[in-house]
Motif scaffolding. Sequence first.
Motif, PDB file in Angstrom:
ATOM      1  N   UNK A 125       0.826  -1.214   0.000  1.00 24.71           N
ATOM      2  CA  UNK A 125       0.000   0.000   0.000  1.00 24.71           C
ATOM      3  C   UNK A 125       0.861   1.265   0.000  1.00 24.71           C
ATOM      4  N   UNK A 126       2.021   1.185   0.665  1.00 19.60           N
ATOM      5  CA  UNK A 126       2.926   2.348   0.676  1.00 19.60           C
ATOM      6  C   UNK A 126       3.686   2.457  -0.644  1.00 19.60           C
ATOM      7  N   UNK A 127       4.102   1.311  -1.166  1.00 23.80           N
ATOM      8  CA  UNK A 127       4.887   1.307  -2.407  1.00 23.80           C
ATOM      9  C   UNK A 127       4.095   1.930  -3.564  1.00 23.80           C
ATOM     10  N   UNK A 128       2.807   1.591  -3.645  1.00 22.57           N
ATOM     11  CA  UNK A 128       2.028   2.111  -4.776  1.00 22.57           C
ATOM     12  C   UNK A 128       1.874   3.626  -4.703  1.00 22.57           C
ATOM     13  N   UNK A 129       1.914   4.185  -3.482  1.00 23.64           N
ATOM     14  CA  UNK A 129       1.882   5.641  -3.353  1.00 23.64           C
ATOM     15  C   UNK A 129       3.152   6.228  -3.973  1.00 23.64           C
ATOM     16  N   UNK A 130       4.294   5.582  -3.701  1.00 16.85           N
ATOM     17  CA  UNK A 130       5.549   6.041  -4.310  1.00 16.85           C
ATOM     18  C   UNK A 130       5.488   5.916  -5.835  1.00 16.85           C
ATOM     19  N   UNK A 131       4.965   4.801  -6.311  1.00 19.62           N
ATOM     20  CA  UNK A 131       4.912   4.587  -7.771  1.00 19.62           C
ATOM     21  C   UNK A 131       4.028   5.640  -8.440  1.00 19.62           C
ATOM     22  N   UNK A 132       2.921   5.956  -7.790  1.00 16.34           N
ATOM     23  CA  UNK A 132       2.021   6.960  -8.359  1.00 16.34           C
ATOM     24  C   UNK A 132       2.750   8.303  -8.474  1.00 16.34           C
TER      25      UNK A 132
ATOM     26  N   UNK B 285      18.164   8.808 -16.257  1.00 20.20           N
ATOM     27  CA  UNK B 285      16.841   8.190 -16.405  1.00 20.20           C
ATOM     28  C   UNK B 285      16.968   6.674 -16.391  1.00 20.20           C
ATOM     29  N   UNK B 286      17.973   6.179 -17.133  1.00 18.37           N
ATOM     30  CA  UNK B 286      18.177   4.735 -17.213  1.00 18.37           C
ATOM     31  C   UNK B 286      18.495   4.176 -15.816  1.00 18.37           C
ATOM     32  N   UNK B 287      19.386   4.871 -15.104  1.00 18.75           N
ATOM     33  CA  UNK B 287      19.777   4.414 -13.767  1.00 18.75           C
ATOM     34  C   UNK B 287      18.589   4.414 -12.816  1.00 18.75           C
ATOM     35  N   UNK B 288      17.755   5.461 -12.880  1.00 18.21           N
ATOM     36  CA  UNK B 288      16.638   5.527 -11.931  1.00 18.21           C
ATOM     37  C   UNK B 288      15.568   4.494 -12.284  1.00 18.21           C
ATOM     38  N   UNK B 289      15.393   4.222 -13.588  1.00 16.80           N
ATOM     39  CA  UNK B 289      14.460   3.160 -14.001  1.00 16.80           C
ATOM     40  C   UNK B 289      14.921   1.805 -13.470  1.00 16.80           C
ATOM     41  N   UNK B 290      16.229   1.563 -13.601  1.00 14.43           N
ATOM     42  CA  UNK B 290      16.806   0.294 -13.145  1.00 14.43           C
ATOM     43  C   UNK B 290      16.637   0.149 -11.624  1.00 14.43           C
ATOM     44  N   UNK B 291      16.838   1.265 -10.914  1.00 18.82           N
ATOM     45  CA  UNK B 291      16.653   1.253  -9.457  1.00 18.82           C
ATOM     46  C   UNK B 291      15.216   0.894  -9.096  1.00 18.82           C
TER      47      UNK B 291
ATOM     48  N   UNK C 229      20.047   1.154  -2.482  1.00 16.84           N
ATOM     49  CA  UNK C 229      20.436   2.309  -1.670  1.00 16.84           C
ATOM     50  C   UNK C 229      21.794   2.851  -2.132  1.00 16.84           C
ATOM     51  N   UNK C 230      22.717   1.941  -2.479  1.00 14.59           N
ATOM     52  CA  UNK C 230      24.046   2.358  -2.945  1.00 14.59           C
ATOM     53  C   UNK C 230      23.954   2.993  -4.333  1.00 14.59           C
ATOM     54  N   UNK C 231      23.074   2.436  -5.191  1.00 18.82           N
ATOM     55  CA  UNK C 231      22.919   2.972  -6.553  1.00 18.82           C
ATOM     56  C   UNK C 231      22.460   4.425  -6.549  1.00 18.82           C
ATOM     57  N   UNK C 232      21.750   4.812  -5.490  1.00 18.75           N
ATOM     58  CA  UNK C 232      21.208   6.165  -5.452  1.00 18.75           C
ATOM     59  C   UNK C 232      22.320   7.213  -5.490  1.00 18.75           C
ATOM     60  N   UNK C 233      23.497   6.875  -4.960  1.00 22.06           N
ATOM     61  CA  UNK C 233      24.631   7.802  -4.995  1.00 22.06           C
ATOM     62  C   UNK C 233      25.007   8.146  -6.434  1.00 22.06           C
TER      63      UNK C 233
ATOM     64  N   UNK D 290      15.075   8.796  -5.596  1.00 22.79           N
ATOM     65  CA  UNK D 290      14.692   8.847  -4.174  1.00 22.79           C
ATOM     66  C   UNK D 290      13.497   7.940  -3.887  1.00 22.79           C
ATOM     67  N   UNK D 291      12.531   7.940  -4.805  1.00 22.60           N
ATOM     68  CA  UNK D 291      11.359   7.075  -4.608  1.00 22.60           C
ATOM     69  C   UNK D 291      11.774   5.604  -4.625  1.00 22.60           C
TER      70      UNK D 291
END
Lengths: 225, 225
Positions: A89-96, A128-134, A154-158, A200-201
């Motif tokens: 329920x929390x994850x879908x809020x992030x996805x939206x 964009x590619x990196x954040x999609x992969x994350x 979490x490490x990829x976010x850097x 971040x999401x």
Amino acid sequence: MPNTHIVKQFEEELKQIKEKVIRLGGIVESQIADAIKALTERDSPLAEKIIQRDHVINGLEVEIDELCLKVLATRQPAASDLRLITTAMKIITDLERVGDEAVNISERAVELNREPPLKAFIDLPRMAEASQKMLKGSLDAFVNGDVKLASKILADDDFVDNLNAQIFRELLTFMSEDPQTISRAMKVLFISKYLERIGDHATNIAELVIFMVKGKVIRHMALDE
Amino acid sequence: MPNTHIVKQFEEELKQIKEKVIRLGGIVESQIADAIKALTERDSPLAEKIIQRDHVINGLEVEIDELCLKVLATRQPAASDLRLITTAMKIITDLERVGDEAVNISERAVELNREPPLKAFIDLPRMAEASQKMLKGSLDAFVNGDVKLASKILADDDFVDNLNAQIFRELLTFMSEDPQTISRAMKVLFISKYLERIGDHATNIAELVIFMVKGKVIRHMALDE
């Protein structure tokens, strides 16, 4: 003896929740990919399509939310199943909200496409590619309860944050040298911020997954004591 | 006959959840107020204090989350009680992220305080005040299930968005006229974005409240049919 029919139904519902979360994630990912395409290929009609498609994401979010509530009310799950559902329920809020960022990117793309190109986009597609992969990784981690994969996110976010900082510095130089570019450079910078926000999401989702699994571990430990 | 002792315990737990959400909201609001104070009064030690205090917010978020899970597992609530609890679990995620925005503002304040002042801050404190008020209103709407108040918050968000757009335009002129100011102006612009984001979180909470109450209404309608 447990009622195997009800147990099977419940398992089927949990499977459905996971599948729908993955489907929502897939739609959101393609919205990001299309938004960057609309920017780099200066394709404003595509950008408009992305903006119009956002309601599909909102609809699916409500559908999953309702399904989770139904399962909570009728199956009264406990322990790890309960945590799986509340995490979904929390994850879908992030996805939206990632979907909203794709809309934001599209809106800036439409504005930028009306003006002469500033410079070739090299780092934004990488971001964009990196954040999609994350995002994809964080949802895989959710479905499989994979803490190791979630920690990797979490490490990829850097990487995404560093790209954002790099774009920021580059555009700062650009603007200083030619103030005519400021308005356009700012829009590019916002797009970079939106992509950082998507990272971040994904990070938030990964943290939710770790909390979901570790919470279970802590409870198990308490039971063992 | 229902067990009045258990019913009372359950009501007490729901009250506790609401109270803790309000307490979390109060801490988050004061973090925003202090962050803007650290900026306008150039008080870097205060900014550092805000950054250090963030863990209190994270701790309270986990505490409320655990309480909600406990109530879901042991009381097996249905209908509007169920929705209240799952909504609380989503709201605290938003509140925690507002706390992160207060940290972001503080970090930019520390950076800006090291450089000569750019100009007097007039619109940022107004934005901060408006977004704090929105946050408070959205939590009052949650506690009282007040759709009318929640709807008002959605309208208030335009005010914050307009201030952000105005700050954006002003700083754009500023930067064009004196490229020396670009780096500082960008930081101010980021703070404006963080505040806009806080308004967005308040809007998200207000939407969750409307969905919480309307969902109940829809369910009631289905029962009446």
